[in-house]
Scaffold this motif. Structure first.
Motif, mmCIF file in Angstrom:
data_model
loop_
_atom_site.group_PDB
_atom_site.id
_atom_site.type_symbol
_atom_site.label_atom_id
_atom_site.label_comp_id
_atom_site.label_asym_id
_atom_site.label_seq_id
_atom_site.Cartn_x
_atom_site.Cartn_y
_atom_site.Cartn_z
ATOM 1 N N LEU A 24 -37.645 48.152 10.959
ATOM 2 C CA LEU A 24 -38.269 47.972 10.116
ATOM 3 C C LEU A 24 -37.427 46.264 9.430
ATOM 4 O O LEU A 24 -36.326 46.339 8.869
ATOM 5 N N ASP A 25 -38.580 45.720 10.098
ATOM 6 C CA ASP A 25 -37.413 44.099 9.105
ATOM 7 C C ASP A 25 -37.956 44.255 7.038
ATOM 8 O O ASP A 25 -38.844 44.370 6.711
ATOM 9 N N PRO A 26 -36.703 44.186 6.675
ATOM 10 C CA PRO A 26 -36.815 44.500 5.171
ATOM 11 C C PRO A 26 -38.156 43.778 4.828
ATOM 12 O O PRO A 26 -38.145 44.137 3.465
ATOM 13 N N ALA A 27 -37.902 42.026 5.176
ATOM 14 C CA ALA A 27 -38.451 41.693 4.472
ATOM 15 C C ALA A 27 -40.051 41.765 4.424
ATOM 16 O O ALA A 27 -40.946 40.826 4.028
ATOM 17 N N ARG A 28 -40.814 41.989 5.628
ATOM 18 C CA ARG A 28 -41.613 43.048 5.945
ATOM 19 C C ARG A 28 -42.170 44.162 5.718
ATOM 20 O O ARG A 28 -43.182 45.248 5.880
ATOM 21 N N THR A 29 -41.173 44.723 4.696
ATOM 22 C CA THR A 29 -41.214 46.156 4.071
ATOM 23 C C THR A 29 -41.064 46.259 2.941
ATOM 24 O O THR A 29 -40.626 45.439 2.476
ATOM 25 N N ALA A 30 -42.270 46.999 2.236
ATOM 26 C CA ALA A 30 -42.180 47.293 0.832
ATOM 27 C C ALA A 30 -41.754 48.989 0.835
ATOM 28 O O ALA A 30 -42.628 49.987 1.682
ATOM 29 N N LEU A 31 -41.082 49.346 -0.292
ATOM 30 C CA LEU A 31 -41.303 51.103 -0.561
ATOM 31 C C LEU A 31 -42.894 51.142 -1.974
ATOM 32 O O LEU A 31 -42.545 50.981 -2.568
ATOM 33 N N LEU A 32 -43.145 52.076 -1.318
ATOM 34 C CA LEU A 32 -44.292 52.395 -2.616
ATOM 35 C C LEU A 32 -44.188 54.568 -3.085
ATOM 36 O O LEU A 32 -44.193 54.393 -1.864
ATOM 37 N N VAL A 33 -43.195 53.847 -4.720
ATOM 38 C CA VAL A 33 -43.561 55.288 -4.726
ATOM 39 C C VAL A 33 -44.354 55.534 -5.455
ATOM 40 O O VAL A 33 -44.990 54.826 -7.087
ATOM 41 N N ILE A 34 -45.158 56.860 -5.552
ATOM 42 C CA ILE A 34 -46.764 56.897 -6.497
ATOM 43 C C ILE A 34 -47.005 58.460 -7.240
ATOM 44 O O ILE A 34 -46.145 59.640 -6.758
ATOM 45 N N ASP A 35 -47.160 57.386 -8.040
ATOM 46 C CA ASP A 35 -47.790 58.931 -9.484
ATOM 47 C C ASP A 35 -46.645 59.703 -10.260
ATOM 48 O O ASP A 35 -47.205 61.061 -10.237
ATOM 49 N N GLY A 154 -46.154 38.877 2.280
ATOM 50 C CA GLY A 154 -46.151 39.189 3.501
ATOM 51 C C GLY A 154 -45.851 40.154 4.413
ATOM 52 O O GLY A 154 -45.186 40.648 5.309
ATOM 53 N N ILE A 155 -45.940 41.759 3.879
ATOM 54 C CA ILE A 155 -45.508 43.102 4.085
ATOM 55 C C ILE A 155 -47.103 43.216 5.228
ATOM 56 O O ILE A 155 -47.910 43.383 5.220
ATOM 57 N N ARG A 156 -45.997 44.298 6.288
ATOM 58 C CA ARG A 156 -46.471 45.144 7.163
ATOM 59 C C ARG A 156 -46.403 46.163 7.011
ATOM 60 O O ARG A 156 -47.296 46.582 7.878
ATOM 61 N N ASN A 157 -45.770 46.679 6.672
ATOM 62 C CA ASN A 157 -44.519 48.185 6.836
ATOM 63 C C ASN A 157 -44.392 48.353 5.386
ATOM 64 O O ASN A 157 -44.101 47.951 4.535
ATOM 65 N N VAL A 158 -45.523 49.691 4.877
ATOM 66 C CA VAL A 158 -45.329 50.162 4.236
ATOM 67 C C VAL A 158 -44.846 52.093 4.073
ATOM 68 O O VAL A 158 -44.917 52.346 4.675
ATOM 69 N N ILE A 159 -43.476 52.154 3.428
ATOM 70 C CA ILE A 159 -42.630 52.857 3.302
ATOM 71 C C ILE A 159 -43.662 54.265 1.857
ATOM 72 O O ILE A 159 -43.414 53.377 0.795
ATOM 73 N N VAL A 160 -43.992 55.049 1.908
ATOM 74 C CA VAL A 160 -44.611 55.580 1.088
ATOM 75 C C VAL A 160 -43.713 57.213 0.919
ATOM 76 O O VAL A 160 -43.476 57.744 1.033
ATOM 77 N N SER A 161 -44.101 57.917 -0.809
ATOM 78 C CA SER A 161 -43.029 58.737 -0.979
ATOM 79 C C SER A 161 -43.905 58.981 -2.578
ATOM 80 O O SER A 161 -44.471 58.216 -3.294
ATOM 81 N N GLY A 162 -43.843 60.277 -3.205
ATOM 82 C CA GLY A 162 -44.323 60.684 -4.027
ATOM 83 C C GLY A 162 -45.115 62.124 -4.953
ATOM 84 O O GLY A 162 -44.657 62.810 -3.240
ATOM 85 N N ILE A 163 -46.090 61.942 -5.213
ATOM 86 C CA ILE A 163 -46.732 63.200 -5.105
ATOM 87 C C ILE A 163 -48.458 62.449 -5.584
ATOM 88 O O ILE A 163 -48.419 61.445 -5.624
ATOM 89 N N PHE A 164 -49.070 63.693 -5.295
ATOM 90 C CA PHE A 164 -49.093 64.951 -4.590
ATOM 91 C C PHE A 164 -49.394 64.225 -2.565
ATOM 92 O O PHE A 164 -50.518 63.336 -3.184
ATOM 93 N N THR A 165 -49.002 65.151 -2.227
ATOM 94 C CA THR A 165 -49.010 64.876 -0.814
ATOM 95 C C THR A 165 -50.673 64.719 -0.251
ATOM 96 O O THR A 165 -50.650 63.979 0.438
ATOM 97 N N ASP A 166 -51.147 66.185 -0.709
ATOM 98 C CA ASP A 166 -52.213 66.244 0.089
ATOM 99 C C ASP A 166 -53.532 65.453 -1.407
ATOM 100 O O ASP A 166 -54.661 65.855 -0.636
#
Length: 227
Positions: A24-35, A154-166
Motif C-alpha cells: 500500500l502506497d499511502p498517497a494512493r490509499t484511502a480508508l473508508l468507514v461505512i455507516d 489519485g486513490i487506487r487502494n481502498v481499505i473498507v470497514s464498518g457495517i453491515f458486512t453483508d
C-alpha cells in the motif's frame, strides 16, 4: 492469528494459490468507514428484540468501534486519506431515498441528514477536512460522488470497514471492485447482525472482490513510494 492469505476462503478458492503480498502506497490509499451511526446503537424498546440484537451491540461496543478508532488513527498517522460514508436522506420525509430504504422491515431507513441518529458515532468523528459522503443506497460508490472523489485524489487502494458486512460493506466492495479499485476489508473492524452472517459474507467476497485482512495485518502492507 490466522494467515490472511488462507483465511475466509469459499468453495471457489479452496485450492487457489495464495495471493501476492499486499503493498500500500499511502498517497494512493484511502480508508473508508461505512455507516457506523448512532441509529445502529439504539437498543430496541421491545425486550425480546433487544435481547436478540445484544450480541451485535456487544461486538460493536467491544470490537468494532474500538478497532475502527485504532484503524482511523493508524491511517491518519500513515498519511492515508480517511473518509466516511453514512446513510442520510436530504428530505425530512425521505422521498429521495432509494427503493431498498423504503421497503418495510429492517432496511426501512428514514434518517434525515441533520438528525442525531443519522450522525457518525462520536468515538469515530471525522476531523478537519476529512470527507463524509451521504447515501440513500447500500453502495457508497453508486449513490454518491465517491468514485469521482477517489479518482480526483489519485486513490487506487481502498481499505473498507464498518457495517453491515453483508449489506452496505458488501455492496460497496463489489462496486469498488467493478471500478478496478484494489479493496481490503478489515474483518475485525466490521460487523453484520450476527457473526455467522459476517463470516459467511467475508467468505463470499474474499479473493474476488477484495482481500479480507485483520487490523494487525495492515501495518506490514504500507510501503511509501516516491512520486
Amino acid at each position: 492469528m490466522s494467515n490472511w492469505k488462507t483465511a475466509f476462503r469459499s468453495f471457489y478458492y479452496e485450492n487457489a494459490k495464495d495471493p501476492d503480498d499486499i503493498i500500500l502506497d499511502p498517497a494512493r490509499t484511502a480508508l473508508l468507514v461505512i455507516d457506523i451511526q448512532n441509529t445502529y446503537l439504539e437498543t430496541p424498546d421491545d425486550k425480546a428484540e433487544a435481547d436478540r440484537w445484544q450480541p451485535f451491540f456487544d461486538r460493536m461496543n467491544h470490537i468494532v468501534i474500538p478497532n475502527n478508532a485504532r484503524l482511523i488513527e493508524w491511517a491518519r498517522a500513515e498519511g492515508i486519506e480517511v473518509m466516511f460514508a453514512r446513510i442520510a436522506c436530504q428530505t425530512e420525509d425521505g422521498r429521495d431515498r432509494s427503493l431498498s430504504q423504503k421497503k418495510p422491515g429492517f432496511n426501512y431507513l428514514l434518517l434525515p441528514k441533520e438528525r442525531k441518529d443519522s450522525q457518525i458515532v462520536d468515538a469515530l468523528a471525522p476531523k478537519g477536512d476529512e470527507i463524509v459522503v451521504t447515501k440513500t443506497t447500500d453502495s457508497a460508490l453508486t449513490g454518491t460522488n465517491l468514485r469521482l472523489t477517489l479518482q480526483n485524489i489519485g486513490i487506487r487502494n481502498v481499505i473498507v470497514s464498518g457495517i453491515f458486512t453483508d449489506q452496505c460493506i458488501s455492496s460497496t466492495v463489489r462496486s469498488l471492485a467493478d471500478e478496478s479499485f484494489e479493496v481490503l476489508v478489515v474483518h475485525d473492524a466490521c460487523a453484520a447482525a450476527t457473526d455467522e452472517l459476517h463470516e459467511r459474507e467475508l467468505e463470499i467476497i474474499n479473493m474476488i472482490y477484495c482481500h479480507v485482512v485483520g487490523l494487525d495485518d495492515l501495518q506490514g502492507f504500507v510501503v511509501p513510494v516516491l512520486h
